[in-house]
Design an enzyme around this catalytic site. Structure first.
Site, PDB file in Angstrom:
ATOM      1  N   LYS A 118       0.840  -1.202   0.000  1.00  0.00           N
ATOM      2  CA  LYS A 118       0.000   0.000   0.000  1.00  0.00           C
ATOM      3  C   LYS A 118       0.875   1.252   0.000  1.00  0.00           C
ATOM      4  CE  LYS A 118      -3.017   2.626   3.151  1.00  0.00           C
ATOM      5  NZ  LYS A 118      -4.103   3.000   2.234  1.00  0.00           N
ATOM      6  N   GLY A 177     -21.265  10.877   3.157  1.00  0.00           N
ATOM      7  CA  GLY A 177     -20.959  10.888   4.591  1.00  0.00           C
ATOM      8  C   GLY A 177     -19.609  11.446   4.947  1.00  0.00           C
ATOM      9  N   SER A 178     -18.564  10.767   4.535  1.00  0.00           N
ATOM     10  CA  SER A 178     -17.225  11.175   4.965  1.00  0.00           C
ATOM     11  C   SER A 178     -16.632  12.206   4.013  1.00  0.00           C
ATOM     12  CB  SER A 178     -16.299   9.961   5.048  1.00  0.00           C
ATOM     13  OG  SER A 178     -16.197   9.318   3.788  1.00  0.00           O
ATOM     14  N   ASP A 222     -12.938   4.169  10.823  1.00  0.00           N
ATOM     15  CA  ASP A 222     -13.475   3.249   9.823  1.00  0.00           C
ATOM     16  C   ASP A 222     -14.972   3.133  10.079  1.00  0.00           C
ATOM     17  OD1 ASP A 222     -13.072   0.796   7.871  1.00  0.00           O
ATOM     18  OD2 ASP A 222     -14.277   0.049   9.546  1.00  0.00           O
ATOM     19  N   ARG A 254      -6.343   0.173  -1.027  1.00  0.00           N
ATOM     20  CA  ARG A 254      -7.261   0.386   0.087  1.00  0.00           C
ATOM     21  C   ARG A 254      -7.312  -0.858   0.977  1.00  0.00           C
ATOM     22  NH1 ARG A 254     -10.061   2.981   4.010  1.00  0.00           N
ATOM     23  NH2 ARG A 254     -12.285   2.534   4.050  1.00  0.00           N
ATOM     24  N   CYS A 255      -6.980  -0.670   2.245  1.00  0.00           N
ATOM     25  CA  CYS A 255      -7.027  -1.759   3.219  1.00  0.00           C
ATOM     26  C   CYS A 255      -8.002  -1.409   4.331  1.00  0.00           C
ATOM     27  CB  CYS A 255      -5.641  -2.000   3.830  1.00  0.00           C
ATOM     28  SG  CYS A 255      -4.402  -2.550   2.649  1.00  0.00           S
ATOM     29  N   HIS A 305     -13.497   6.563  -6.177  1.00  0.00           N
ATOM     30  CA  HIS A 305     -12.333   5.709  -5.971  1.00  0.00           C
ATOM     31  C   HIS A 305     -11.127   6.192  -6.778  1.00  0.00           C
ATOM     32  CE1 HIS A 305     -15.827   3.098  -5.026  1.00  0.00           C
ATOM     33  NE2 HIS A 305     -15.062   2.767  -4.017  1.00  0.00           N
ATOM     34  N   CYS A 317     -19.834   7.469  -3.396  1.00  0.00           N
ATOM     35  CA  CYS A 317     -19.561   6.903  -2.079  1.00  0.00           C
ATOM     36  C   CYS A 317     -18.935   8.002  -1.211  1.00  0.00           C
ATOM     37  CB  CYS A 317     -18.617   5.700  -2.223  1.00  0.00           C
ATOM     38  SG  CYS A 317     -18.665   4.541  -0.839  1.00  0.00           S
TER      39      CYS A 317
END
Length: 776
Positions: A19, A449-450, A506, A532-533, A712, A744
């Site tokens: 990553k 949301g975020s 998260d 992305r993890c 993304h 998203c």
């Protein structure tokens, strides 16, 4: 002798090394040479881990810099023309397909602006793969330097003889789609694709590979006849290569294949068949009876999808069922699937309670488990007596632990009544009250949301976790972040605000940390997509909510806002699916416990003045059993009930939203409708707008916000691009239904691209408001 084998190993490294390397490369802080060197180091390290654990058959070509399906797209020369026309370096073309590519014109070359390919869930997991996107008249050509061959030789040079892993031709095509404007049925391209597999297998044999694992996971699906009938001729052709190719291990996982047993019987020319008996142990004897007289069976007894220790006694019993019928030389002990879906190693967990830690097994530990099981069956239980006794003790300790059971939770579950699943009034009554109180314009805009989690946010959260700043100092910092996010939304002109979630690490872990019944790792990272993890919490016991979880931040944000503030919660099914769930009680019971905890939070948010509440369920589709039938009907019933239980305690005037990730909505549309959410937002920007037709066909009456751009990717969509997307949506949805929002949450993005994209989105919404105002 029974040998042990692993179908695939996690890619990221013990400290998420991959990553860090890929993100540094994307940011221009790491050279391509150094990125490739880091990949080579990780591969060597992972092969050594498995070899040192005593695993007999170790995979190669399971490593990827982004996604293994995307590797195959490039391997077969199947990149759509919009990527190949720019003459990018191969690895940059690879990343462009995975995450998009956008750069201005320079003296060195013209501008490049391509979005990423569509990304969807890998079967019923939380891993995402890049969807092969195919053309009419598609041609395939093997890469001149095939990755599977390169990595096999790399391992060989390191002293490890591996079994290369390929995605099989039927699955590659079945998991693909026709590109926009194209009409090809992917399975019709099988005859074009098979010669590339023949060439690749021949090259692997020349390199020294004796066996190749060829994954055909789509065999667990209910397949249309044309796909089902493709297996026999495809594998007859590959099998007819004889000594020119390695022996093939045909691998299935994530379900049973009994319904396709006739396909299996037609594959008796192949060396071995792999089945997942963690997910479906009942298929074992049926599959054994369908094998050819010389075929080997790979039995997946170590769970590749969860973190609980393998019950050695039960695993050995399953293997012995196979060895008694086939003999030890025709049985392999294997992971149920790739271990990609599990964290790297339990050894990194220094802060887990010792009692609980003893119940777990991550990828490195699962490798050792496989070797122990194989030795126990080959040499007898006495050869690993200490390991078997320790394992039995751990299994028993977990079963009897007081941490797993809470009588108060069970008492509350027993008191649930039917009316607790239903809102007070039907949607027409609710939406009239909501429109009156919220006073939103046509084509209302919001976000999911975020907002970006900046480096400063992560630093301050880490300082607070370590005790370097006080709770009061951290709370003031969070309040300042919320102030900034509210101000930005005011400047952008959004209609329904969010507080930005700066306090959240998260979307599942944050809630799990505030609920009983959960434990957490510090290094239990699992790849979700690309770089992305996620670090899934672990459900170890009955779940309840000791105190409010989000009310303070949402109430503060509402107090400084001039528009409706949306409370943000993660739904019960997503909390369940994006955790490692218990395997000792049914998942429906765990979902119901989560729903009751969230119900309390929803009611408290409403009491605090939050009248728009979003309960995200992006994992609802992910949990859908892969085949139609009673299991699927049962899942949808309890999943829908869990969501409704969580939200039905509010007044009609409170608007309930929910969010879904990429989904084939037709597979579970009845469940979407049954949720009875007032507004749905769906990840849709990379899908054909025709997928929205199901909402028309089913006369869906409530409001919906299909995502208008992909979050993304760092790529910024133009205002015209978003207008075109909205216009497409209006072919299927009424203007009164349509909300305008991103795909998203924006957590992983940077602020400059976020502001630019949202500005274009809001302007597009204003354009359509003006257009329809004139029309009326």
């Amino acid at each position: 002798m029974v040998q042990s084998s692993i179908l695939g190993f996690p890619r990221m490294g013990v400290n998420r090394d991959l990553k860090k390397a890929t993100e540094a490369y994307w940011a221009g802080k790491l050279s391509q040479k150094d990125l490739l060197a880091e990949g080579k180091r990780l591969r060597a390290e992972h092969w050594k881990i498995q070899k040192d654990a005593g695993v007999d058959i170790i995979p190669s070509n399971d490593f990827s810099y982004y996604d293994h399906v995307l590797d195959h797209i490039q391997l077969f020369g199947a990149a759509p023309p919009r990527y190949t026309q720019h003459n990018l370096d191969p690895i940059d073309e690879f990343f462009a397909m995975g995450r998009g590519h956008q750069k201005p014109q320079t003296d060195k070359g013209p501008a490049v602006d391509v979005p990423s390919l569509e990304m969807v869930k890998w079967f019923d997991s939380n891993y995402h793969y890049v969807k092969p996107t195919l053309q009419d008249g598609q041609k395939f050509k093997l890469n001149a330097n095939p990755k599977p061959v390169v990595e096999f030789l790399e391992a060989k040079e390191a002293g490890v003889v591996t079994r290369p892993v390929l995605l099989g031709p039927v699955s590659f095509l079945t998991l693909g789609k026709a590109d926009r404007g194209q009409k090809v049925d992917p399975i019709d391209l099988l005859e074009e694709l098979l010669p590339v597999y023949e060439e690749l297998l021949t090259k692997l044999k020349e390199a020294g590979a004796e066996t190749v694992q060829i994954d055909e996971p789509v065999l667990v699906f209910d397949l249309p006849p044309r796909v089902k009938n493709a297996f026999k001729p495809a594998y007859e052709k590959l099998g007819n290569l004889g000594d020119k190719a390695p022996k093939l291990v045909f691998a299935t996982y994530f379900g049973d294949i009994v319904h396709n047993i006739d396909v299996l019987r037609s594959l008796q020319n192949l060396y071995a068949i792999h089945i997942d008996v963690v997910r479906n142990p009942e298929q074992l004897e049926t599959v054994i009876d369908a094998l050819g007289t010389q075929q080997t069976l790979s039995v997946g007894v170590v769970d590749g999808r969860n973190i609980w220790k393998t019950n050695f006694k039960k695993a050995i019993e399953k293997i012995e069922v196979a060895t008694q019928k086939l003999g030890k030389d025709r049985v392999l002990v294997a992971s149920s699937s790739s271990l990609l879906h599990t964290p790297h190693t339990l050894a990194s967990e220094k802060h887990l309670d010792a009692e609980v830690k003893d119940w777990f097994s991550f990828a490195c530990e699962k490798a050792k488990e496989l070797a122990i099981i194989a030795k126990a069956v080959t040499d007898g239980p006495a050869s690993v007596r200490d390991e078997l006794e320790a394992n039995a003790k751990s299994i028993q300790a977990r079963a009897t632990s007081k941490l797993t059971n809470d009588s108060k939770v069970k008492e509350r579950q027993a008191k649930i009544t039917d009316d607790m699943f239903n809102r007070k009034s039907p949607f027409p009554t609710r939406i009239a009250q909501q429109q009156s109180s919220l006073n939103l314009p046509m084509f209302p805009t919001t976000t999911i949301g975020s907002f970006p989690q900046t480096k400063d946010i992560r630093i301050q959260r880490n300082r607070f976790t370590k005790g370097e700043i006080t709770a009061e100092e951290y709370e003031k910092f969070i309040e300042k972040e919320i102030q900034d996010v509210v101000k930005i939304q005011e400047e952008l002109g959004l209609d329904v605000y969010v507080h930005g979630e700066p306090e959240r690490n998260d979307m599942v872990q944050y809630f799990g940390e505030r609920l009983t019944g959960y434990v957490f790792t510090t290094h239990g990272w699992v790849q979700s997509y690309g770089s992305r993890c996620v670090r899934p919490p672990i459900i170890v016991g009955d779940i309840s909510r000791p105190a409010a979880m989000t009310v303070k931040e949402s109430k503060y944000a509402a107090s400084i806002s001039n528009k409706p503030m949306k409370g943000m919660l993660t739904g019960p099914i997503t909390c369940l699916r994006w955790s490692f769930p218990r395997d000792d009680i049914h998942q429906s019971q765990q979902a119901q416990q989560l729903a009751l905890a969230l119900r309390d939070e929803v009611v408290d948010l409403e009491a605090a003045g939050i009248f728009v509440i979003q309960v995200d369920e992006p994992a609802l589709r992910e949990g859908l059993p892969l085949r139609s039938g009673l299991a699927r009907e049962d899942y949808l019933s309890w999943a829908v009930k869990s969501f409704r239980l969580s939200v039905a305690g509010v007044k009609d005037s409170t608007q309930i939203h929910s969010h879904f990730c990429y989904s084939e909505f037709q597979d579970f549309f009845s469940a979407i409708a049954a949720l009875d959410a007032d507004v749905l937002s769906i990840e849709n920007s990379k899908s054909d707008a025709k997928l929205l037709k199901v909402f028309v066909d089913e006369a869906y009456p409530r409001h919906i916000g299909p995502g208008v751009y992909d979050i993304h990717s760092p790529r910024i969509p133009s205002e015209q691009e978003i207008k075109d997307r909205v216009q497409e949506m209006l072919e299927y949805l009424s203007p009164e239904q349509l909300w305008i929002d991103p795909d998203c949450g924006l957590k992983t993005r940077q602020w400059p691209e976020t502001k630019a994209a949202l500005t274009n989105m809001v302007n597009a919404a204003k354009f359509f408001r003006a257009k329809y105002a004139k029309a009326n």
